[in-house]
Scaffold this active site. Structure first.
Site, PDB file in Angstrom:
ATOM      1  N   GLU A   1      26.310  23.036   2.840  1.00 45.76           N
ATOM      2  CA  GLU A   1      27.522  22.328   3.287  1.00 45.76           C
ATOM      3  C   GLU A   1      28.234  23.006   4.450  1.00 45.76           C
ATOM      4  O   GLU A   1      28.830  22.354   5.309  1.00 45.76           O
ATOM      5  CB  GLU A   1      28.514  22.185   2.122  1.00 45.76           C
TER       6      GLU A   1
ATOM      7  N   GLU B   1      23.956  21.739  -7.193  1.00 47.95           N
ATOM      8  CA  GLU B   1      25.121  21.909  -8.071  1.00 47.95           C
ATOM      9  C   GLU B   1      24.936  21.182  -9.405  1.00 47.95           C
ATOM     10  O   GLU B   1      25.373  21.674 -10.447  1.00 47.95           O
ATOM     11  CB  GLU B   1      26.377  21.429  -7.337  1.00 47.95           C
TER      12      GLU B   1
END
Ligand code: NAI
Length: 729
Positions: free
Chosen positions: A154, A132
């Protein structure tokens, strides 16, 4: 400014090289210190005219950045949802500031190139918050190495990429690619990322920083595509584009089918993709943080993080290992018996890097055992999972033999000969006559008590159980069983060995079935009992899948085989002296094996038919022998029976100290028999619903269906005092 987690090196052109390098850690992760310091750097960067642009890289050879430290997330103790949201939004806020140069995007003329250029120089894996950060950079350069993993995993711990991943990925690679990456959590390699538009350059490893710098210098002002006027999602986005509408319909249906509504993260990711695609970017990242906060407060993610990440790692690092014993160097391992288990054990041991002496009573069997490894290696090579050289090296480490003298310099023995106490006794004697005096002897027996087997050993303190599951190369769990006389060194060595072969160990008490084989049979029996009651087999199988089990219990029964089931039932009856003939499940097994010849998957099918070359399907003839009841139970009722048929024996094992802690009970359940991972394991699940609720439910099931559902006394006591399993642990 000086930092501990990053270094900032500004060159003559004003380009800051930011190197992330967490002290005392082998891998970079987002922890509190890095979050704080990186945010401080960004503040400085946007305000400080001496810095014209930046390149972000890592000082670790292990990779770029591997995501957030889940311990930090697990430990976040926000008092209110608002506070929790603000915590969750920190990374988003920082990264947004970096990519906009601190200018609130909405106040700018759309498309105005306003930000100082930032490029990522990615030298190794970038996962979760690591990727990210890369996505928030304006330009992304990755080393040309197909082993580099780029991904947002995740979801595997019940969360979503909360650092803008659900928003930047679809804006770069389209909704479909973003959904695949985020809902499955599987990483992609640099070439795929380049093809999908996620990164812009794939260059030789030594050039990532230079290329990134060159881009920064060539682009003194920049703007992200999504901050430009007229930005459109590649492949379509929003609520009106027919392609996006089509995608959301299909993706939602598929997600529900695969998750059975058990994984809120998958739904939340799809919501982020949808809601985010109809909102401006600054709102979109707030939407993402809102869903992230919600998931973080959901017990599913807490339980998954605890078991699948924290406790799994602790077990693998040797949490239960006696600390004072020096670690064992296992260069050469003797595997006795080259049958189904021995062959698999030889493979995983050689894969772990040790030499293997694979002994059987006959050279033909020993060689066949080695051929098993050859098969796996060849498949791996053909699929590109392993290189030919590495495969050959692995095979060269396995030496088949029938000669006990070849065992003379091994560092560990693992015995997997026939499950016959006399044969095992003989093999123990012959082996101990040649191996070194301090070598640990481990047995892979599935039913014989370790303490009893150790009586055949001259060195019972060096005797222990290492219980694998079939197929050994695929099953992640190993049960370690110290016998009554096993010393600390045997336990330490067994755990060192499991670490070497990269599996997950739990330490269990020396009792019949150890842990997993005490829980799985009652569960399979419950499903067979349902069959005898006339419940539709499809309802039984679907109820298990709805719980989150990977396969239905009837399919599982076919795998372990009705034949083995009948053998165990007959042996147990003999041992206990209880006549089983009135038991419906015993009768069903007898019918299947003796009358119908449906002995299991490998011999004539079972509850399923296995047409050659075709897909397995439920056996149509079953209802002739077990007519369907006119009134069928509800899905919820069947789910509950199948769930409690696992929870009760697992709870009994904990209550009886067969597993000493809830952590082991949970790990053993998920990695041993595939107990619904979303729960974090049976003990986590009992804690989540509440011990009192569990006890009450179990008692009501016991009233309705029989005493097998009675909760253990220990749990009744815990319910009274309000104790929880994990608090107690
Ligand atoms: P298997 O029958 O496939 O293999 C046993 C091997 O031992 C055969 O190759 C046989 O030739 C060899 N053998 C027999 N007597 C020998 C002797 N005196 N000296 C040297 N080799 C000898 O059996 P499997 O399934 O591999 O089981 C082996 C052990 O693993 C048993 O103790 C079993 O209870 C245990 N186990 C089995 C599991 C399974 O799913 N099959 C799971 C976990 C443990």
């Amino acid at each position: 400014m000086s930092y501990e987690t990053i270094s900032v090196d500004i060159d003559g052109d004003g380009v800051a090289l930011v190197t992330i390098d967490l002290p005392d850690q082998s891998m970079n992760v987002w922890n509190e210190a890095l979050m704080r310091e990186f945010a401080a750097f960004i503040d400085d960067f946007v305000a400080n005219d001496a810095m014209k642009g930046a390149v972000i890289t890592s000082g670790k050879a292990s990779g770029f950045l591997a995501g957030a430290d889940l311990r930090m997330l697990g430990g976040s103790q926000a008092e209110t949802m608002k506070e929790a949201f603000e915590n969750a939004f920190k990374l988003n806020a920082a990264l947004r500031k970096l990519e906009t140069g601190g200018h609130p995007a909405k106040k700018l003329q759309k498309g105005e190139a306003h930000a100082k250029p930032v490029a990522a120089a990615v030298n190794g894996l970038a996962l979760g918050g690591g990727l990210e950060l890369v996505l928030a950079c304006h330009h992304r350069v990755v080393a040309d190495n197909p082993k580099i993993q780029l991904g947002v995993p995740e979801v595997q711990v019940g969360l979503l990429p909360g650092g803008g991943g659900t928003q930047r990925l679809p804006r770069l690679a389209g909704l479909q690619n973003a959904a695949m990456m985020a809902t499955q959590g599987k990483p992609i390699d640099p070439a795929t990322a380049l093809a999908q538009g996620i990164v812009q350059e794939v260059v030789p490893a030594g050039e990532v920083v230079a290329k990134a710098k060159a881009w920064v210098k060539a682009n003194p002002k920049t703007v992200q595509p999504w901050d430009k006027k007229g930005f459109k999602f590649p492949g379509g986005g929003g609520a009106m584009d027919p392609r996006a509408v089509q995608f959301f319909i299909g993706a939602n249906a598929m997600a529900q089918k695969t998750t059975q509504h058990n994984y809120p993260a998958v739904q939340a990711i799809l919501s982020c993709l949808y809601e985010g695609s109809i909102a401006p970017f600054d709102t979109a990242i707030r939407i993402e943080s809102k869903y992230f906060t919600k998931l973080l407060s959901d017990p599913t993610s807490k339980n998954m993080i605890r078991t699948l990440f924290i406790n799994k790692q602790a077990a693998e690092k040797g949490e239960q290992r006696p600390k004072d014993v020096p670690s064992a160097e296992l260069k050469k391992v003797g595997v006795l018996g080259a049958g189904m288990m021995g062959a698999g054990i030889a493979y995983v041991t050689a894969k772990g890097g040790a030499q293997v002496v694979l002994l059987d009573r006959d050279m033909e069997y020993a060689e066949k055992g080695k051929a098993y490894s050859q098969g796996i290696v060849e498949k791996g090579v053909s699929k590109g999972k392993v290189t030919k050289e590495k495969g050959e090296e692995l095979l060269a480490r396995i030496t088949p033999t029938t000669d006990y003298n070849d065992l003379k310099d091994v560092d560990l023995i693992i015995e997997a000969v026939f499950e016959d106490p006399d044969i095992k006794a003989d093999v123990i004697k012959k082996t101990e006559a040649v191996i070194g005096k301090d070598v640990i002897f481990a047995s892979n027996t599935s039913t014989l008590p370790i303490t009893g087997l150790a009586k055949h050993s001259e060195r019972p303190d060096q005797f222990i159980g290492i219980h694998f599951f079939s197929p050994v190369d695929k099953m992640p769990l190993v049960e370690i069983i110290p016998g009554g006389a096993s010393g600390e060194k045997s336990l330490a060595t067994a755990l060192d060995y499991v670490r070497m072969i990269k599996k997950t160990p739990i330490v269990v008490k020396d009792t019949r079935g150890f842990y997993t084989n005490r829980v799985v049979p009652p569960y399979i029996n419950e499903s067979m009992l349902l069959v005898t009651e006339g419940v539709k087999p499809a309802l039984i199988e679907n109820a298990a899948k709805a719980l989150g089990m990977p396969v239905g219990p009837l399919a599982l029964c076919d795998e372990t085989s009705q034949e083995l089931g009948l053998r165990i039932a007959t042996a147990t009856a003999k041992e206990t002296g209880v006549d089983p003939s009135g038991e419906p499940v015993y009768q069903l097994l007898k019918t299947f094996v003796e009358r119908l010849g449906r002995k299991g998957r490998k011999s004539g099918g079972g509850f399923y038919d296995y047409p050659e070359g075709g897909k397995k399907h439920l056996w149509q003839g079953l209802s002739e022998h077990y007519p369907l009841a006119e009134e069928q139970p509800s899905l919820e009722e069947v789910k509950e029976r199948l769930l409690y048929a696992q929870l009760i024996p697992a709870a009994e094992c904990y209550a009886d100290g067969i597993v000493s802690d809830p952590q082991s009970a949970d790990l053993g359940a998920i990695f041993g028999w595939g107990f619904a991972p979303w729960t974090g394991g049976p003990m986590s699940h009992i804690d989540t619903i509440g011990v009192e609720t569990f006890v009450r439910k179990a008692e009501s099931l016991a009233q309705k269906y029989g005493s097998r559902f009675n909760p253990p006394e220990k749990f009744r006591d815990m319910a009274k005092t309000g104790e929880t399993l994990y608090k107690a642990a």
